[in-house]
Design an enzyme around this catalytic site. Structure first.
Site, PDB file in Angstrom:
ATOM      1  N   ASP A 206      -3.979  16.813   7.920  1.00 18.43           N
ATOM      2  CA  ASP A 206      -3.239  17.239   6.725  1.00 18.43           C
ATOM      3  C   ASP A 206      -1.799  17.558   7.115  1.00 18.43           C
ATOM      4  OD1 ASP A 206      -3.777  20.793   6.512  1.00 18.43           O
ATOM      5  OD2 ASP A 206      -4.021  19.501   8.252  1.00 18.43           O
ATOM      6  N   ASP A 208       1.140  20.320   7.410  1.00 19.22           N
ATOM      7  CA  ASP A 208       1.298  21.761   7.471  1.00 19.22           C
ATOM      8  C   ASP A 208       2.109  22.213   6.247  1.00 19.22           C
ATOM      9  OD1 ASP A 208       0.474  23.912   9.199  1.00 19.22           O
ATOM     10  OD2 ASP A 208       2.586  24.301   9.588  1.00 19.22           O
TER      11      ASP A 208
END
Length: 280
Positions: A206, A208
């Site tokens: 993903d 941050d």
């Protein structure tokens, strides 16, 4: 022999065939549960799930010294370390693999980050923590893989288990970090002290939290990405194992036993024994 450290999402690979469970006891305590000798498409390797096979260890609870020592003790001469990481750059997408060649340590770990101490003083060179020879092999097989791999990036290791605040995330970007995780330190440093070639294989799950305009994924999407990353990680291993290579001389010779400031005749017998394992 390759030693494989499996991080979050890589606690197991369905295609591994277990040959035997291995003794986890070391002079530095007990290694993570799940240490075993495995066969991968007919090639024998060592496998160690960093957080245990049931993911019960926080990043700060992992016995990194025991893990690296156990792999070296059982015959590993090179390590492929798998990580799940967050992206600090818009061009590093979930599902991509990143090969960091530099690291920034922002953890608070001290006592368990080196084999030295307790009467032994030594300093190993860490200007280039990742094994360039292993990275070159990986680059040669990259055209055979169906996912994107980014090279020459920087991994910042934070203590965890909580993730960054947005201010921290943007600060790490100012520090020129590209990906963020919690476990690469002290693995890369201990691998060098053990004289083992170290290949970091970081897979993005993903973005941050550095920018609200970047599309963030849900937990359900992260789980799906991790499953796909596991498949991609295994396909990488299959190709990597076909191209065995002589271990990098500089990695092998930079081990702690060759970097002591303490005279060897001042090192006690038990310490001499484990130093010999690191130096072999």
């Amino acid at each position: 022999m390759w030693g494989i450290i499996g991080g979050t999402g890589f606690e197991s690979f369905d295609e591994f065939h277990t040959i035997e469970e291995l003794n986890r006891t070391t002079p530095f305590g007990v290694a993570s549960p799940g240490l075993k000798r495995v066969s991968i498409d007919g090639t024998e390797c060592l496998f160690l799930p960093r957080h245990g096979q049931h993911h019960k260890l926080l990043p700060s609870e992992v016995n990194y010294r025991a893990n690296i020592y156990a792999l070296k003790q059982h015959g590993a001469t090179k390590i492929a370390a798998y990580y799940a990481v967050g992206s600090l750059r818009e061009e590093l997408h979930p599902g991509d693999m990143v090969v960091p060649t530099q690291f920034i340590n922002q953890t608070h770990r001290t006592k368990t980050t080196t084999f030295a101490g307790d009467g032994i003083v030594g300093h190993v060179p860490l200007a280039k923590p990742s094994c360039q020879q292993a990275i070159d092999i990986l680059s040669s097989i990259q055209p055979k893989l169906n996912f994107t791999i980014h090279h020459n990036k920087t991994y910042i290791a934070i203590e965890g288990p909580v993730f960054s605040t947005q201010a921290e995330s943007n600060f790490y970007r100012l520090m020129k970090a590209d990906i963020i995780g919690m476990t690469a330190f002290p693995e890369y440093a201990l691998a060098r002290e053990a004289g083992v070639c170290f290949l970091p294989c970081a897979f993005v799950t993903d973005f941050d939290c550095w920018d609200d305009t970047v599309k963030h994924v849900t937990i359900q999407q992260i789980v799906s990405i991790m499953k796909n990353n596991n498949k991609q990680g295994f396909s990488l291993l299959l190709e990597l194992l076909k191209r065995d290579f002589e271990e990098n001389h500089s990695c092998r010779q930079s081990h702690l036993a060759n970097s002591l400031l303490t005279p060897r005749d001042q090192v006690d017998a038990k310490q001499q024994e484990w130093l010999a394992v690191l130096g072999r």
